[in-house]
Design a protein around this motif. Structure first.
Motif, PDB file in Angstrom:
ATOM      1  N   GLY A 172      -4.249   4.041   4.684  1.00 44.24           N
ATOM      2  CA  GLY A 172      -3.860   3.664   3.332  1.00 44.24           C
ATOM      3  C   GLY A 172      -3.086   2.363   3.270  1.00 44.24           C
ATOM      4  N   ILE A 173      -2.796   1.760   4.429  1.00 49.35           N
ATOM      5  CA  ILE A 173      -1.983   0.541   4.438  1.00 49.35           C
ATOM      6  C   ILE A 173      -2.682  -0.608   3.721  1.00 49.35           C
ATOM      7  CG2 ILE A 173      -2.880  -0.133   6.708  1.00 49.35           C
ATOM      8  CD1 ILE A 173       0.660  -0.802   5.284  1.00 49.35           C
ATOM      9  N   GLU A 174      -4.007  -0.735   3.866  1.00 44.22           N
ATOM     10  CA  GLU A 174      -4.722  -1.815   3.177  1.00 44.22           C
ATOM     11  C   GLU A 174      -4.623  -1.662   1.661  1.00 44.22           C
ATOM     12  OE1 GLU A 174      -6.797  -1.460   7.187  1.00 44.22           O
ATOM     13  OE2 GLU A 174      -6.166  -0.058   5.621  1.00 44.22           O
ATOM     14  N   THR A 175      -4.778  -0.425   1.193  1.00 41.33           N
ATOM     15  CA  THR A 175      -4.649  -0.168  -0.244  1.00 41.33           C
ATOM     16  C   THR A 175      -3.246  -0.489  -0.716  1.00 41.33           C
ATOM     17  OG1 THR A 175      -6.273   1.620  -0.071  1.00 41.33           O
ATOM     18  CG2 THR A 175      -4.895   1.579  -2.037  1.00 41.33           C
ATOM     19  N   GLU A 176      -2.261  -0.072   0.061  1.00 44.21           N
ATOM     20  CA  GLU A 176      -0.870  -0.298  -0.327  1.00 44.21           C
ATOM     21  C   GLU A 176      -0.537  -1.785  -0.344  1.00 44.21           C
ATOM     22  OE1 GLU A 176       2.912   2.467   0.430  1.00 44.21           O
ATOM     23  OE2 GLU A 176       2.350   1.295   2.181  1.00 44.21           O
ATOM     24  N   LEU A 177      -1.075  -2.533   0.601  1.00 44.97           N
ATOM     25  CA  LEU A 177      -0.873  -3.988   0.594  1.00 44.97           C
ATOM     26  C   LEU A 177      -1.432  -4.600  -0.686  1.00 44.97           C
ATOM     27  CD1 LEU A 177      -1.746  -4.928   4.294  1.00 44.97           C
ATOM     28  CD2 LEU A 177       0.435  -5.376   3.158  1.00 44.97           C
ATOM     29  N   SER A 178      -2.622  -4.171  -1.085  1.00 48.18           N
ATOM     30  CA  SER A 178      -3.241  -4.704  -2.297  1.00 48.18           C
ATOM     31  C   SER A 178      -2.437  -4.336  -3.532  1.00 48.18           C
ATOM     32  CB  SER A 178      -4.675  -4.168  -2.431  1.00 48.18           C
ATOM     33  OG  SER A 178      -5.469  -4.549  -1.333  1.00 48.18           O
ATOM     34  N   VAL A 179      -2.007  -3.087  -3.602  1.00 49.98           N
ATOM     35  CA  VAL A 179      -1.230  -2.625  -4.762  1.00 49.98           C
ATOM     36  C   VAL A 179       0.093  -3.364  -4.859  1.00 49.98           C
ATOM     37  CG1 VAL A 179       0.023  -0.664  -5.735  1.00 49.98           C
ATOM     38  CG2 VAL A 179      -2.295  -0.348  -4.854  1.00 49.98           C
TER      39      VAL A 179
END
Length: 303
Positions: A172-179
């Motif tokens: 989920g780190i990629e999603t969290e970076l984008s958010v």
């Protein structure tokens, strides 16, 4: 382009089949600072990374997200970070294009768009559909188009990374970076990259259903502060629709069969009231967030 100002960050777990070639390829393209963060692999990943010339650290926790946070905050001492996977799916040939927006000052975070040139066997049809759906949902909630929010090929400044509130431990780190980039207004650029199939003998650590659920919850959970109308409104709509469905059943059974359902009628009424309250709360929260952003914009403009 000063490659000495760049650390190539490669999180890895049981990637012995590919990590050596990935490290060697980046070094051949002029990136001497390659840091492999190993999640306590048992297949010789660390030895092959070191043999190829990488600096290796063993993460103290578990998961890709924890590895990236620990590496950037404790081991990276360069101004720029180029993050990729150690599985050979990203090309070092795209590194210059990824870093260009950072060096030119046009962005502080760069996302590599895999869909721009994705090889046919690089991703299953199921994963393609899921990725497209997550990107659409992200755009709807966060009002930004980052092309490919799940891409693991990214470039960013160390300072911008440290400003983000990151807590995801796994994929989920990629999603969290984008958010977080969308929420904090971090200047973000999207660069087309090539996405290759994993080499033979290399097994993925991604579990589509399990990790897909984690990613979905990450996108939705972060909407609470970036788009509260969607966050509370969607919950209110579902609750209200449930109340309407129960009310319809109660009314049908009463008028057609003469069977009363007092308890279900109460449940229906409570659901409808709660759903309306959530919608109202979402509207008020969205108004507060909008006013807060406008206030911050005025303060920044005055400065």
């Amino acid at each position: 382009m000063n490659r000495d100002a760049v650390t190539v960050l490669l999180p890895a777990y049981d990637e012995a089949e590919t990590v050596g070639d990935v490290v060697a390829d980046f070094r051949e393209h002029g990136f001497e600072r390659v840091l492999v963060v190993d999640g306590e692999s048992t297949d010789g990943t660390r030895a092959r990374a070191e043999a190829a010339g990488a600096r290796v650290m063993i993460q103290s926790g578990r998961g890709k997200g924890q590895a990236i946070r620990e590496a950037v905050r404790e081991r990276v001492d360069t101004e720029f970070v180029l993050m990729a996977d150690a599985d050979g799916t990203y090309r070092p040939e795209d590194a210059d294009a990824m870093l260009e927006p950072l060096f030119e000052g046009r962005a502080e975070h760069v996302v590599g768009d895999r869909f721009a040139n994705m090889h046919e066997d690089a991703m299953t049809a199921f994963n393609r559909v899921g990725n497209r759906a997550f990107n659409w949902l992200f755009g709807l909630i966060h009002r930004e188009d980052f092309g490919d929010i799940l891409s693991g090929y990214r470039a960013f400044t160390r300072d911008s990374f440290r400003r983000l509130a990151l807590s995801a431990d796994g994929f989920g780190i990629e999603t969290e970076l984008s958010v977080e980039c969308a929420r904090h207004g971090v200047p973000t650029a999207v660069v087309p990259v090539t996405y290759l199939p994993r080499p033979n003998g290399s097994n993925t650590n991604l579990h589509p259903v399990k990790d897909g659920g984690i990613i979905l919850m990450a996108i939705y959970r972060q909407a609470k502060t970036s788009n509260p109308l969607f966050y509370f409104g969607s919950a209110g709509m579902l609750t209200g629709l449930f109340g309407v469905a129960v009310a319809a059943f109660v009314a049908y059974d009463w008028f057609v069969n003469g069977v009363p359902h007092e308890v279900l009628a109460v449940v229906s009424g409570v659901s409808l009231i709660f759903g309306v309250q959530l919608l109202i709360f979402g509207v008020l929260s969205d108004l507060i967030v909008t006013l807060h952003r406008e206030t911050l914009d005025r303060i920044e403009n005055d400065d």
